[in-house]
Each structure stands twice: as C-alpha cells, then as structure tokens.
Design a protein around this motif. Structure first.
Motif: not given
Length: 76
Positions: A18-27, A40-43
C-alpha cells in the motif's frame, strides 16, 4: 509448467504494497501519513505471507474511512 511460468504467476498473484512513497509517521496516530500502516506493518511487510498482507489491507480500509471522517470534520 516451467519454473519461469510459476515465478511469473507468483508476481501476478502477490499482494501489492500500500506504500505511496509518502513515508512519514504521524506521532499522534502512530500511522504512516501516506499508507496509514503502523511502523510494525511497514517493517514487517516484506516477511508477511499473502494472507497477512490482505489482513493489513482490510485494516487500511477502516483506517481510511476514519481518516476521511476526521479530515472532513476539521474542514467544517
């Protein structure tokens, strides 16, 4: 069936990321701002089997609905 044919069938049936190359985690939410997955799902994505990947996609549908509702309320 040849080995090459089997390999190409695996590619066709594999579950896409599902990655759309906007990789920023919302705190605040703990979710990626682009794909709405947890860290965890990404890694873990590369090691998930297809059933696990589909389960994540199912979760993402609900997260997307929540995200849309929250952002529509913020605009109102």
């Amino acid at each position: 069936m040849t080995a090459g044919t089997a390999a190409s069938q695996d590619v066709v049936t594999s579950v896409p990321s599902p990655c759309i190359n906007v990789c920023r985690m919302d705190d605040a939410t703990g979710l990626c701002e682009g794909c709405l997955r947890t860290i965890d799902e990404v890694s873990g994505w590369a090691t998930y089997d297809d059933a696990s990947k589909r389960a994540v996609w199912d979760l993402l549908e609900g997260r997307h609905v929540q995200w849309l509702a929250q952002h529509q309320q913020a605009r109102a």
